[in-house]
Design an enzyme around this catalytic site. Structure first.
Site, PDB file in Angstrom:
ATOM      1  CG  HIS A   1     -86.016  18.817  -4.374  1.00 20.52           C
ATOM      2  ND1 HIS A   1     -86.910  18.406  -5.348  1.00 20.52           N
ATOM      3  CD2 HIS A   1     -85.247  19.780  -4.971  1.00 20.52           C
ATOM      4  CE1 HIS A   1     -86.691  19.089  -6.452  1.00 20.52           C
ATOM      5  NE2 HIS A   1     -85.691  19.927  -6.248  1.00 20.52           N
TER       6      HIS A   1
ATOM      7  NE  ARG B   1     -88.816  23.996  -6.103  1.00 24.31           N
ATOM      8  CZ  ARG B   1     -87.549  23.948  -6.521  1.00 24.31           C
ATOM      9  NH1 ARG B   1     -86.899  25.049  -6.817  1.00 24.31           N
ATOM     10  NH2 ARG B   1     -86.947  22.792  -6.661  1.00 24.31           N
TER      11      ARG B   1
ATOM     12  CE  LYS C   1    -104.544  39.750  -8.052  1.00 24.02           C
ATOM     13  NZ  LYS C   1    -105.648  39.432  -8.956  1.00 24.02           N
TER      14      LYS C   1
ATOM     15  NE  ARG D   1     -80.961  23.765 -11.839  1.00 23.87           N
ATOM     16  CZ  ARG D   1     -80.050  24.651 -12.171  1.00 23.87           C
ATOM     17  NH1 ARG D   1     -79.131  24.350 -13.024  1.00 23.87           N
ATOM     18  NH2 ARG D   1     -80.048  25.854 -11.637  1.00 23.87           N
ATOM     19  CB  THR D   2     -87.367  21.675 -10.148  1.00 18.01           C
ATOM     20  OG1 THR D   2     -86.103  21.526  -9.517  1.00 18.01           O
ATOM     21  CG2 THR D   2     -88.317  20.637  -9.621  1.00 18.01           C
TER      22      THR D   2
HETATM   23  C1  NCD Z   1     -82.319  22.665  -5.329  1.00 19.79           C
HETATM   24  C2  NCD Z   1     -83.556  23.187  -4.627  1.00 19.79           C
HETATM   25  O1  NCD Z   1     -84.267  24.027  -5.150  1.00 19.79           O
HETATM   26  O2  NCD Z   1     -83.773  22.695  -3.540  1.00 19.79           O
HETATM   27  N1  NCD Z   1     -82.252  22.928  -6.708  1.00 19.79           N
HETATM   28  C3  NCD Z   1     -82.993  22.261  -7.603  1.00 19.79           C
HETATM   29  O3  NCD Z   1     -84.076  21.788  -7.341  1.00 19.79           O
HETATM   30  N2  NCD Z   1     -82.447  22.097  -8.819  1.00 19.79           N
HETATM   31  C4  NCD Z   1     -81.081  23.030  -4.641  1.00 19.79           C
HETATM   32  C5  NCD Z   1     -80.749  24.480  -4.459  1.00 19.79           C
HETATM   33  O4  NCD Z   1     -81.564  25.367  -4.654  1.00 19.79           O
HETATM   34  O5  NCD Z   1     -79.606  24.735  -4.075  1.00 19.79           O
END
Ligand code: NCD
Length: 357
Positions: free
Chosen positions: A180, A152, A130, A102-103
């Site tokens: 986040h 991320r 690596k 998603r993100t």
């Molecule tokens: C969240 C995350 O990765 O922190 N999901 C997301 O960004 N859509 C929440 C989760 O992983 O439960």
């Protein structure tokens, strides 16, 4: 290796946006090399920092600015041509060192709608596997002069580390258990669109509080905007000291839901429980903390149900609720694109006034 795992011990705020931020200004903004004028009193027209590392420390006016800008961005998505040239000739690197559907796709769509050139790095395509250190990777990314890096990472504080070592604007797309920020902003946008405000609302957040960066960013945001936050989860998944951040903590779901305007469910993050289990079985968890139709009735009649995804159906949420009339879970995904467009645009030096005209 986690750099920061303690609640509330966020890494130091980064330096403020320097005059050189004009480097990233889109076509219609002031010419390169021109320092951004001090914001006049009144509504905010720009974010203070040149990075988005977390919600903690953002002013209410900055949050409102992102949400208002996202509204204009959402309108762009309804046009026959859903692309604007604001980030033309800008390069954005998506550096995702943890799984994400998603993100990551949301950022990519947002970048494409703003006409940016994008580059994707993931564990399978990166030399991190690596044995390259984060600093070496960062220096190599930097050598390609990207305007922005969306990161991320499993280590809390990784985006802050990049912000100290890179000239690019850094956007935190989730760091360890820490923050986040774009998820909290899209959640706030979704709530505001449905309820017309954030101030004075009661928001119940239920689930795996311990491992949730979504919780931490939401808690900072909702408190900053004047909402009341109730947290609920099994005692083994309630972080020590969380109440000191201004939330009411409940160990039973029923009182947490009573009269709530918004119910936000969090995923049980089994992959972060490192060999131990915080509760005996998924069935027991669902019996005690799962969101069922009966439990939804405890909240306000017009309450909305949220989940950041991915969902564990039958563990934290019943399918009938996830797909039911009060669920705004897919709206959250749609709104994520507009909110990320807004963040990219504002960090590149764009202004809301310019966009609206
Ligand atoms: C969240 C995350 O990765 O922190 N999901 C997301 O960004 N859509 C929440 C989760 O992983 O439960």
């Amino acid at each position: 290796m986690d750099i920061v795992e303690e609640i509330g011990t966020a890494p130091a705020r980064p330096r403020r946006r320097p005059a050189s931020a004009a480097r990233a200004v889109p076509a219609a903004a002031p010419a390169a090399g021109t320092a951004r004028p001090e914001a006049p009193p009144g509504p905010r027209t720009a974010l203070k920092d040149r990075h988005l590392l977390g919600i903690q420390g953002l002013e209410p006016e900055e949050i409102t600015l992102v949400l208002d800008t996202a509204r204009v961005m959402a309108e762009i998505a309804t046009r026959p041509v859903r692309k604007v040239p604001t980030l033309r000739a800008k390069t954005v690197v998506n550096f995702f060192m943890e799984p994400s559907t998603r993100t990551r796709s949301s950022f990519e769509i947002a970048e494409k709608r703003l006409s940016a050139d994008t580059l994707n790095f993931s564990p399978s395509t990166s030399s991190v596997t690596k044995g390259e250190s984060l600093l070496d990777t960062a220096r190599n990314l930097e050598a390609m002069s990207p305007d922005m890096i969306v990161i991320r990472h499993k280590a809390s504080g990784a985006p802050h580390f990049l912000a100290r070592h890179c000239r690019s604007a850094i956007i935190n797309a989730g760091d360890g258990w820490h923050e986040h920020p774009t998820q909290a902003l899209l959640d706030a946008y979704t709530i505001r669109e449905r309820k017309g405000r954030l101030q004075g609302l009661t928001v119940a957040i239920v689930g795996d509080l311990m491992h949730s960066r979504v919780l931490r960013s939401n808690l900072f945001l909702l408190k900053t905007m004047g909402a009341k936050v109730r947290l609920c989860g099994p005692p083994t998944l309630v972080p020590a000291g969380i109440a000191s951040l201004g939330a009411e903590v409940h160990l039973r779901i029923e009182p947490a839901l009573e009269g709530a305007d918004v119910v936000m469910m969090l995923r049980v993050q089994r992959e972060r429980q490192k060999g131990t289990s915080a509760f005996p079985t998924a069935r027991e968890y669902f019996n005690l903390f799962g969101l069922t139709r009966e439990r939804v009735r405890l909240a306000k009649k017009d309450a909305i149900i949220m989940h950041p995804g991915p969902m564990n159906r039958g563990v934290e949420i019943d399918s009938a609720v996830a797909d039911g009339p009060a669920s705004v879970i897919l709206e959250q995904v749609t709104n994520g694109v507009a909110v990320r467009m807004a963040v990219l645009y504002l960090l590149a030096g764009g202004s809301l006034g310019e966009l609206a005209s």
